[in-house]
Design an enzyme around this catalytic site. Structure first.
Site, PDB file in Angstrom:
ATOM      1  N   ARG A 153       1.076  -0.728  -0.101  1.00 26.97           N
ATOM      2  CA  ARG A 153      -0.093  -0.145  -0.328  1.00 26.97           C
ATOM      3  C   ARG A 153       0.930   1.097   0.032  1.00 26.97           C
ATOM      4  NH1 ARG A 153      -1.696   3.027   4.746  1.00 26.97           N
ATOM      5  NH2 ARG A 153      -3.315   4.009   4.061  1.00 26.97           N
ATOM      6  N   ARG A 177       1.096   4.022  -2.877  1.00 26.23           N
ATOM      7  CA  ARG A 177       0.114   5.460  -2.818  1.00 26.23           C
ATOM      8  C   ARG A 177       2.123   6.516  -2.679  1.00 26.23           C
ATOM      9  NH1 ARG A 177      -4.369   4.658   1.081  1.00 26.23           N
ATOM     10  NH2 ARG A 177      -5.943   3.328  -0.952  1.00 26.23           N
ATOM     11  N   ARG A 203       7.557 -19.748  -4.313  1.00 30.10           N
ATOM     12  CA  ARG A 203       9.104 -19.923  -3.564  1.00 30.10           C
ATOM     13  C   ARG A 203       9.282 -20.388  -5.508  1.00 30.10           C
ATOM     14  NH1 ARG A 203      10.111 -19.679   1.124  1.00 30.10           N
ATOM     15  NH2 ARG A 203       8.311 -20.116   3.108  1.00 30.10           N
ATOM     16  N   ASP A 253      15.611 -13.523   3.477  1.00 25.15           N
ATOM     17  CA  ASP A 253      16.951 -14.007   2.686  1.00 25.15           C
ATOM     18  C   ASP A 253      16.890 -14.481   1.498  1.00 25.15           C
ATOM     19  OD1 ASP A 253      19.187 -14.698   3.727  1.00 25.15           O
ATOM     20  OD2 ASP A 253      19.514 -16.579   3.006  1.00 25.15           O
ATOM     21  N   SER A 258      14.142 -14.273  -0.322  1.00 19.99           N
ATOM     22  CA  SER A 258      13.882 -13.127  -2.152  1.00 19.99           C
ATOM     23  C   SER A 258      14.869 -12.402  -2.299  1.00 19.99           C
ATOM     24  CB  SER A 258      13.340 -13.233  -1.031  1.00 19.99           C
ATOM     25  OG  SER A 258      11.642 -13.562  -1.234  1.00 19.99           O
ATOM     26  N   ASP A 298      11.069 -14.825  10.295  1.00 21.93           N
ATOM     27  CA  ASP A 298      11.901 -16.050  11.056  1.00 21.93           C
ATOM     28  C   ASP A 298      12.366 -14.557  11.701  1.00 21.93           C
ATOM     29  OD1 ASP A 298      11.052 -18.210  10.184  1.00 21.93           O
ATOM     30  OD2 ASP A 298      11.805 -18.412   8.435  1.00 21.93           O
ATOM     31  N   GLU A 309      11.657 -24.991  14.847  1.00 20.35           N
ATOM     32  CA  GLU A 309      11.190 -26.669  14.529  1.00 20.35           C
ATOM     33  C   GLU A 309      12.405 -27.032  14.045  1.00 20.35           C
ATOM     34  OE1 GLU A 309       9.765 -24.426  10.702  1.00 20.35           O
ATOM     35  OE2 GLU A 309      11.039 -22.974  10.778  1.00 20.35           O
TER      36      GLU A 309
HETATM   37  O1  F6P Z   1      10.946 -18.524   6.326  1.00 18.21           O
HETATM   38  C1  F6P Z   1       9.511 -18.401   6.750  1.00 18.21           C
HETATM   39  C2  F6P Z   1       8.962 -19.723   7.818  1.00 18.21           C
HETATM   40  O2  F6P Z   1       7.319 -19.614   7.600  1.00 18.21           O
HETATM   41  C3  F6P Z   1       9.954 -20.961   7.627  1.00 18.21           C
HETATM   42  O3  F6P Z   1       9.656 -20.564   9.411  1.00 18.21           O
HETATM   43  C4  F6P Z   1       9.234 -21.978   8.021  1.00 18.21           C
HETATM   44  O4  F6P Z   1      10.363 -22.984   8.126  1.00 18.21           O
HETATM   45  C5  F6P Z   1       8.871 -21.868   6.017  1.00 18.21           C
HETATM   46  O5  F6P Z   1       8.711 -20.579   5.886  1.00 18.21           O
HETATM   47  C6  F6P Z   1       7.911 -23.044   6.038  1.00 18.21           C
HETATM   48  O6  F6P Z   1       7.652 -22.824   4.274  1.00 18.21           O
HETATM   49  P1  F6P Z   1       6.479 -22.980   3.802  1.00 18.21           P
HETATM   50  O7  F6P Z   1       6.152 -22.191   3.230  1.00 18.21           O
HETATM   51  O8  F6P Z   1       7.175 -23.283   2.280  1.00 18.21           O
HETATM   52  O9  F6P Z   1       6.439 -24.050   3.915  1.00 18.21           O
END
Ligand code: F6P
Length: 319
Positions: free
Chosen positions: A21, A25, A72, A103, A105, A127, A222
């Site tokens: 946005r 603008r 992606r 990162d 991108s 992240d 994770e």
């Molecule tokens: O980079 C953001 C994120 O949410 C990470 O924390 C996670 O590991 C990943 O993307 C999950 O990616 P996707 O949406 O491709 O499953």
């Protein structure tokens, strides 16, 4: 009329819409034609490019996700893909481009910058793994979401006198767990930056039990531990029944907090003005409470500094 393209790429983050946005603008205010590229680099390869007028960005400042959609793209990572992207940009008469993402991108943005596109990048990722900025757009909203979840889980854990392993996102970066662990009062934070021993985790639970704790919240990034195995080991080692919640994608959605809306609006607006003044191949950021702007190449080279002090404080506060 000169054109400026905008694309959002990688994992979406709350505040991307506020950024779009602001770009549209500010760009229109300065007499530019604003073009939205749908679904990140994938849409760019397909030439999925459309005008964005003032009305197209109405009523989105408070919405999570991205109205431009995201992806992606594997193909864009190849030399051939990047050539195709350049052709599409040329065809659409776009030589100035904003890339909103994390990162991966930013590396895509750098590849286009190396090939002559005037690029500006905005850090958007829950992240918070881009080292050159204290906060990326969406991070604080995700921290808020996790904090709220910890509070709810704590209510039930405490009622049942249970342990709870909560898995959060973050990839290789423990910031989500650290910040939400501090604000949610978690007992244990298990992050990629620190090696943890099961013995130490069990000792902390024993110690908590001894001083009358009714819940034991373990926040795990994770990939650090298998949460179900950890819960079982805690049960075997301490006798504390331990449940698991994987927060998952709930962390990526939701209305951005005021902080993220303001950050996105300011970085976008300031970044666009820098771009039209001739500053290109740069990344906008937020450092020491101030808006920053540095060459994309330098931004990508910076290494994340582990928040050791904050981590130690959390440990101290959860004894
Ligand atoms: O980079 C953001 C994120 O949410 C990470 O924390 C996670 O590991 C990943 O993307 C999950 O990616 P996707 O949406 O491709 O499953």
């Amino acid at each position: 009329m000169e054109r400026i393209g905008i694309l959002t790429s990688g994992g979406d983050s709350p505040g991307m819409n506020a950024g779009i946005r602001s770009l549209v603008r500010t760009g229109i205010y300065h007499g530019y034609q604003m073009m939205g590229i749908r679904a990140g680099f994938t849409g760019l390869l397909e030439g999925d490019i459309h005008y964005l007028d003032l009305a197209s960005v109405a009523d989105i400042i408070h919405r999570g996700g991205t109205i431009l959609k995201t992806s992606r793209s594997q193909e864009f990572q190849t030399e051939e893909g990047q050539k195709k992207a350049l052709d599409q940009l040329d065809k659409a008469k776009i030589h100035k481009l904003f890339v909103l993402g994390g990162d991966g991108s930013f590396h895509g943005a750098q590849a286009l910058a190396d090939k002559g596109i005037e690029v500006m990048a905005l850090p958007c990722s829950i992240d918070n793994d881009l080292a050159y900025t204290d906060a990326s757009i969406g991070f604080m909203t995700a921290v808020e979401t996790i904090t709220e979840a910890i509070g709810k889980i704590r209510d039930t854990s405490s009622s049942h006198e249970r342990g709870h392993v909560i898995q959060v996102m973050g990839r290789k970066c423990g910031d989500l767990a650290i910040f939400a662990g501090m604000s949610g009062g978690a007992e244990n934070i298990l992050i990629p930056e620190v090696e943890n021993s099961l013995k130490g985790i069990l000792a902390k639970i024993h110690q908590g039990k001894k001083r009358g704790k009714r819940h034991h919240i373990l926040l795990v990034t994770e990939g650090v531990y298998d949460p179900y195995q950890l819960a079982e080991e805690i049960y075997q080692g301490t006798g504390v029944e331990t449940k698991v919640t994987i927060l998952g994608y709930i962390q990526r959605g939701g209305s951005p907090t005021s902080f993220d809306r303001i950050l996105a609006s300011s970085l976008a607006s300031r970044g666009l003005e820098y771009l039209i003044q001739g500053k290109t191949h740069h990344a906008m950021g937020f450092r020491g409470g101030e808006i920053s702007c540095l060459p994309l190449e330098e931004a990508l080279k910076e290494e994340k500094v582990f928040k050791e002090k904050l981590y130690q404080e959390i440990k101290m506060l959860s004894i």
